[in-house]
Each structure stands twice: as C-alpha cells, then as structure tokens.
Design a protein around this motif. Sequence first.
Motif, PDB file in Angstrom:
ATOM      1  N   UNK A   4     -22.320 -34.168 -34.320  1.00 48.20           N
ATOM      2  CA  UNK A   4     -22.518 -35.121 -33.226  1.00 48.20           C
ATOM      3  C   UNK A   4     -22.189 -34.479 -31.882  1.00 48.20           C
ATOM      4  N   UNK A   5     -21.130 -33.697 -31.860  1.00 48.05           N
ATOM      5  CA  UNK A   5     -20.746 -33.017 -30.618  1.00 48.05           C
ATOM      6  C   UNK A   5     -21.827 -32.021 -30.198  1.00 48.05           C
ATOM      7  N   UNK A   6     -22.333 -31.259 -31.164  1.00 45.62           N
ATOM      8  CA  UNK A   6     -23.406 -30.307 -30.856  1.00 45.62           C
ATOM      9  C   UNK A   6     -24.610 -31.026 -30.273  1.00 45.62           C
ATOM     10  N   UNK A   7     -24.956 -32.141 -30.880  1.00 45.35           N
ATOM     11  CA  UNK A   7     -26.101 -32.922 -30.409  1.00 45.35           C
ATOM     12  C   UNK A   7     -25.885 -33.398 -28.970  1.00 45.35           C
ATOM     13  N   UNK A   8     -24.686 -33.844 -28.665  1.00 39.58           N
ATOM     14  CA  UNK A   8     -24.379 -34.305 -27.310  1.00 39.58           C
ATOM     15  C   UNK A   8     -24.480 -33.168 -26.307  1.00 39.58           C
ATOM     16  N   UNK A   9     -23.924 -32.000 -26.654  1.00 38.05           N
ATOM     17  CA  UNK A   9     -23.982 -30.871 -25.724  1.00 38.05           C
ATOM     18  C   UNK A   9     -25.408 -30.371 -25.543  1.00 38.05           C
ATOM     19  N   UNK A  10     -26.206 -30.425 -26.600  1.00 36.63           N
ATOM     20  CA  UNK A  10     -27.607 -30.024 -26.473  1.00 36.63           C
ATOM     21  C   UNK A  10     -28.361 -30.980 -25.546  1.00 36.63           C
ATOM     22  N   UNK A  14     -30.102 -30.037 -22.023  1.00 35.62           N
ATOM     23  CA  UNK A  14     -31.499 -30.386 -21.750  1.00 35.62           C
ATOM     24  C   UNK A  14     -31.630 -31.111 -20.410  1.00 35.62           C
ATOM     25  N   UNK A  15     -30.647 -31.944 -20.099  1.00 39.12           N
ATOM     26  CA  UNK A  15     -30.683 -32.694 -18.845  1.00 39.12           C
ATOM     27  C   UNK A  15     -30.271 -31.852 -17.643  1.00 39.12           C
ATOM     28  N   UNK A  16     -29.332 -30.934 -17.882  1.00 36.58           N
ATOM     29  CA  UNK A  16     -28.821 -30.105 -16.790  1.00 36.58           C
ATOM     30  C   UNK A  16     -28.621 -28.680 -17.318  1.00 36.58           C
ATOM     31  N   UNK A  22     -21.187 -27.370 -20.273  1.00 36.02           N
ATOM     32  CA  UNK A  22     -21.890 -27.835 -21.471  1.00 36.02           C
ATOM     33  C   UNK A  22     -22.095 -26.669 -22.449  1.00 36.02           C
ATOM     34  N   UNK A  23     -22.491 -25.513 -21.917  1.00 39.36           N
ATOM     35  CA  UNK A  23     -22.631 -24.325 -22.770  1.00 39.36           C
ATOM     36  C   UNK A  23     -21.282 -23.898 -23.337  1.00 39.36           C
ATOM     37  N   UNK A  24     -20.254 -23.943 -22.502  1.00 39.49           N
ATOM     38  CA  UNK A  24     -18.906 -23.568 -22.937  1.00 39.49           C
ATOM     39  C   UNK A  24     -18.439 -24.466 -24.078  1.00 39.49           C
ATOM     40  N   UNK A  25     -18.607 -25.773 -23.911  1.00 40.73           N
ATOM     41  CA  UNK A  25     -18.167 -26.714 -24.948  1.00 40.73           C
ATOM     42  C   UNK A  25     -18.992 -26.571 -26.224  1.00 40.73           C
ATOM     43  N   UNK A  49     -24.058 -19.040 -15.645  1.00 39.82           N
ATOM     44  CA  UNK A  49     -24.052 -20.157 -14.709  1.00 39.82           C
ATOM     45  C   UNK A  49     -22.738 -20.275 -13.937  1.00 39.82           C
ATOM     46  N   UNK A  50     -21.678 -19.695 -14.492  1.00 39.67           N
ATOM     47  CA  UNK A  50     -20.392 -19.688 -13.802  1.00 39.67           C
ATOM     48  C   UNK A  50     -19.657 -18.394 -14.166  1.00 39.67           C
TER      49      UNK A  50
END
Length: 83
Positions: A4-10, A14-16, A22-25, A49-50
């Motif tokens: 579920x966490x992977x899905x949220x970060x993906x 996709x949105x940003x 998001x990549x780090x998490x 990105x950072x």
Amino acid sequence: MHSEALECYEKCIALKPDDADAYFNKANVLNDLGKRQEAIECFKEALKHNPKHHEAYLNLGNCCFYLNQREDALKAYDNAINL
C-alpha cells in the motif's frame, strides 16, 4: 502494508515527478522489502531532484554496502558527510 505504501508513493511520483521525498520514501519501503537494487535506483532519483538530501546519500550508502558495492557505498557516505 508495504504494498500500500509503494502504491501511494508511486501515485505521488506520478502526480509530482520531481518530488525527491516521494522517491526517498519509496526507496525506503523497497529497502525494507529487501529490494535493495530497486531502492538504490530510487535513492539516486531522489538525489537528482535534491542533491543535498543527506539521508538519501546515507541510505544509498547502506544499500550499496549491503550489496557488497563497497566503493559506491563509500562515495555515498562521503557525499553525505560533505553536505
């Protein structure tokens, strides 16, 4: 829970797509799942990105060290220290 966490970060990516956190998490979740090579790629993307994300360098180093990529681990640790 991890899936579920992977899905949220993906979805976040996709949105940003320039969201370093998001990549780090996502990388941390992948690392927790033992998918260290995939985690390495996400940590590297976060750093694109950072480039001052010291935790990304540290965790990248840890993944590299775990995979016996000692030279890459040392480079990542050096980058974290020199920020």
